[in-house]
Design a protein around this motif. Structure first.
Motif, PDB file in Angstrom:
ATOM      1  N   PHE A  31      47.913  52.618  38.707  1.00  0.00           N
ATOM      2  CA  PHE A  31      46.474  52.808  38.521  1.00  0.00           C
ATOM      3  C   PHE A  31      46.114  52.847  37.044  1.00  0.00           C
ATOM      4  O   PHE A  31      45.117  52.258  36.633  1.00  0.00           O
ATOM      5  N   GLN A  32      46.932  53.524  36.234  1.00  0.00           N
ATOM      6  CA  GLN A  32      46.643  53.581  34.798  1.00  0.00           C
ATOM      7  C   GLN A  32      46.727  52.195  34.170  1.00  0.00           C
ATOM      8  O   GLN A  32      45.898  51.851  33.317  1.00  0.00           O
ATOM      9  N   GLU A  33      47.691  51.388  34.592  1.00  0.00           N
ATOM     10  CA  GLU A  33      47.808  50.012  34.096  1.00  0.00           C
ATOM     11  C   GLU A  33      46.589  49.179  34.492  1.00  0.00           C
ATOM     12  O   GLU A  33      46.206  48.245  33.785  1.00  0.00           O
ATOM     13  N   LEU A  34      45.969  49.534  35.616  1.00  0.00           N
ATOM     14  CA  LEU A  34      44.765  48.832  36.072  1.00  0.00           C
ATOM     15  C   LEU A  34      43.498  49.404  35.440  1.00  0.00           C
ATOM     16  O   LEU A  34      42.392  48.961  35.739  1.00  0.00           O
ATOM     17  N   GLY A  35      43.664  50.416  34.573  1.00  0.00           N
ATOM     18  CA  GLY A  35      42.520  50.986  33.871  1.00  0.00           C
ATOM     19  C   GLY A  35      41.830  52.127  34.592  1.00  0.00           C
ATOM     20  O   GLY A  35      40.696  52.466  34.285  1.00  0.00           O
ATOM     21  N   VAL A  36      42.519  52.723  35.558  1.00  0.00           N
ATOM     22  CA  VAL A  36      41.950  53.837  36.328  1.00  0.00           C
ATOM     23  C   VAL A  36      42.729  55.102  35.981  1.00  0.00           C
ATOM     24  O   VAL A  36      43.951  55.089  35.942  1.00  0.00           O
ATOM     25  N   ARG A  37      42.001  56.169  35.740  1.00  0.00           N
ATOM     26  CA  ARG A  37      42.625  57.473  35.466  1.00  0.00           C
ATOM     27  C   ARG A  37      42.394  58.379  36.673  1.00  0.00           C
ATOM     28  O   ARG A  37      41.383  59.056  36.760  1.00  0.00           O
ATOM     29  N   PRO A  38      43.348  58.372  37.618  1.00  0.00           N
ATOM     30  CA  PRO A  38      43.151  59.178  38.829  1.00  0.00           C
ATOM     31  C   PRO A  38      43.322  60.666  38.549  1.00  0.00           C
ATOM     32  O   PRO A  38      43.996  61.061  37.598  1.00  0.00           O
ATOM     33  N   LEU A  39      42.717  61.473  39.386  1.00  0.00           N
ATOM     34  CA  LEU A  39      42.985  62.900  39.388  1.00  0.00           C
ATOM     35  C   LEU A  39      44.284  63.091  40.160  1.00  0.00           C
ATOM     36  O   LEU A  39      44.378  62.700  41.325  1.00  0.00           O
ATOM     37  N   MET A  40      45.301  63.621  39.488  1.00  0.00           N
ATOM     38  CA  MET A  40      46.581  63.896  40.136  1.00  0.00           C
ATOM     39  C   MET A  40      46.566  65.354  40.556  1.00  0.00           C
ATOM     40  O   MET A  40      46.395  66.241  39.719  1.00  0.00           O
ATOM     41  N   GLN A  93      38.241  47.710  45.113  1.00  0.00           N
ATOM     42  CA  GLN A  93      37.956  49.102  45.469  1.00  0.00           C
ATOM     43  C   GLN A  93      37.996  50.010  44.243  1.00  0.00           C
ATOM     44  O   GLN A  93      37.285  51.009  44.169  1.00  0.00           O
ATOM     45  N   LEU A  94      38.837  49.646  43.262  1.00  0.00           N
ATOM     46  CA  LEU A  94      38.990  50.457  42.054  1.00  0.00           C
ATOM     47  C   LEU A  94      37.969  50.128  40.971  1.00  0.00           C
ATOM     48  O   LEU A  94      37.773  50.910  40.052  1.00  0.00           O
ATOM     49  N   LYS A  95      37.334  48.970  41.075  1.00  0.00           N
ATOM     50  CA  LYS A  95      36.443  48.487  40.016  1.00  0.00           C
ATOM     51  C   LYS A  95      35.441  49.534  39.518  1.00  0.00           C
ATOM     52  O   LYS A  95      35.263  49.686  38.310  1.00  0.00           O
ATOM     53  N   PRO A  96      34.768  50.289  40.393  1.00  0.00           N
ATOM     54  CA  PRO A  96      33.801  51.273  39.892  1.00  0.00           C
ATOM     55  C   PRO A  96      34.437  52.385  39.052  1.00  0.00           C
ATOM     56  O   PRO A  96      33.739  53.080  38.328  1.00  0.00           O
ATOM     57  N   TYR A  97      35.749  52.541  39.141  1.00  0.00           N
ATOM     58  CA  TYR A  97      36.426  53.639  38.462  1.00  0.00           C
ATOM     59  C   TYR A  97      37.272  53.182  37.277  1.00  0.00           C
ATOM     60  O   TYR A  97      37.955  53.979  36.655  1.00  0.00           O
ATOM     61  N   MET A  98      37.209  51.903  36.969  1.00  0.00           N
ATOM     62  CA  MET A  98      37.999  51.371  35.854  1.00  0.00           C
ATOM     63  C   MET A  98      37.344  51.732  34.527  1.00  0.00           C
ATOM     64  O   MET A  98      36.121  51.645  34.389  1.00  0.00           O
ATOM     65  N   GLN A  99      38.175  52.126  33.574  1.00  0.00           N
ATOM     66  CA  GLN A  99      37.714  52.474  32.237  1.00  0.00           C
ATOM     67  C   GLN A  99      37.331  51.183  31.502  1.00  0.00           C
ATOM     68  O   GLN A  99      37.998  50.174  31.635  1.00  0.00           O
ATOM     69  N   GLN A 100      36.279  51.264  30.736  1.00  0.00           N
ATOM     70  CA  GLN A 100      35.893  50.131  29.901  1.00  0.00           C
ATOM     71  C   GLN A 100      36.786  50.145  28.674  1.00  0.00           C
ATOM     72  O   GLN A 100      36.978  51.184  28.049  1.00  0.00           O
ATOM     73  N   THR A 101      37.362  49.003  28.317  1.00  0.00           N
ATOM     74  CA  THR A 101      38.215  48.944  27.138  1.00  0.00           C
ATOM     75  C   THR A 101      37.376  48.480  25.949  1.00  0.00           C
ATOM     76  O   THR A 101      36.470  47.673  26.088  1.00  0.00           O
TER      77      THR A 101
END
Length: 103
Positions: A31-40, A93-101
């Motif tokens: 997920f981090q490689e895809l630009g998402v920072r999940p709550l663990m 599905q992850l797109k709304p949660y991806m960080q902008q680079t």
């Protein structure tokens, strides 16, 4: 089960894990490689962890961890996440949660 659902809805992407779980770590890194920072959320660090494990199993997880939720909806464990990713269905599905680079 209420606690699991409340935590699963706290952030767009939530992974229930255990601190010693290598598959949890692998899903988090994906997920981090895809630009998402999940709550663990490490259930082995919670006094109610055993009950949370049982609740995750009742919700339909084959294994209690990793249990991945996107937008409050149970996606599943490592196999389901990887199947979605390989089929091209995970990123939308992850797109709304991806960080902008920054460029």
């Amino acid at each position: 089960m209420d606690k699991v659902m409340r935590l699963a809805s706290e952030k767009g992407v939530v992974i229930f894990s255990k601190s010693s779980c290598c598959l949890c770590y692998a899903v988090n890194i994906l997920f981090q490689e895809l630009g998402v920072r999940p709550l663990m959320y490490e259930i082995d660090q919670d006094p109610e962890g055993r009950e949370m494990e049982k609740a995750l199993m009742r919700l339909g997880c084959n294994a209690p961890v990793p249990a991945v939720f996107i937008a409050g909806k149970l996606i599943g464990s490592t196999n389901e996440v990887m199947s979605l990713h390989l089929s091209g269905s995970l990123i939308p599905q992850l797109k709304p949660y991806m960080q902008q680079t920054m460029s």
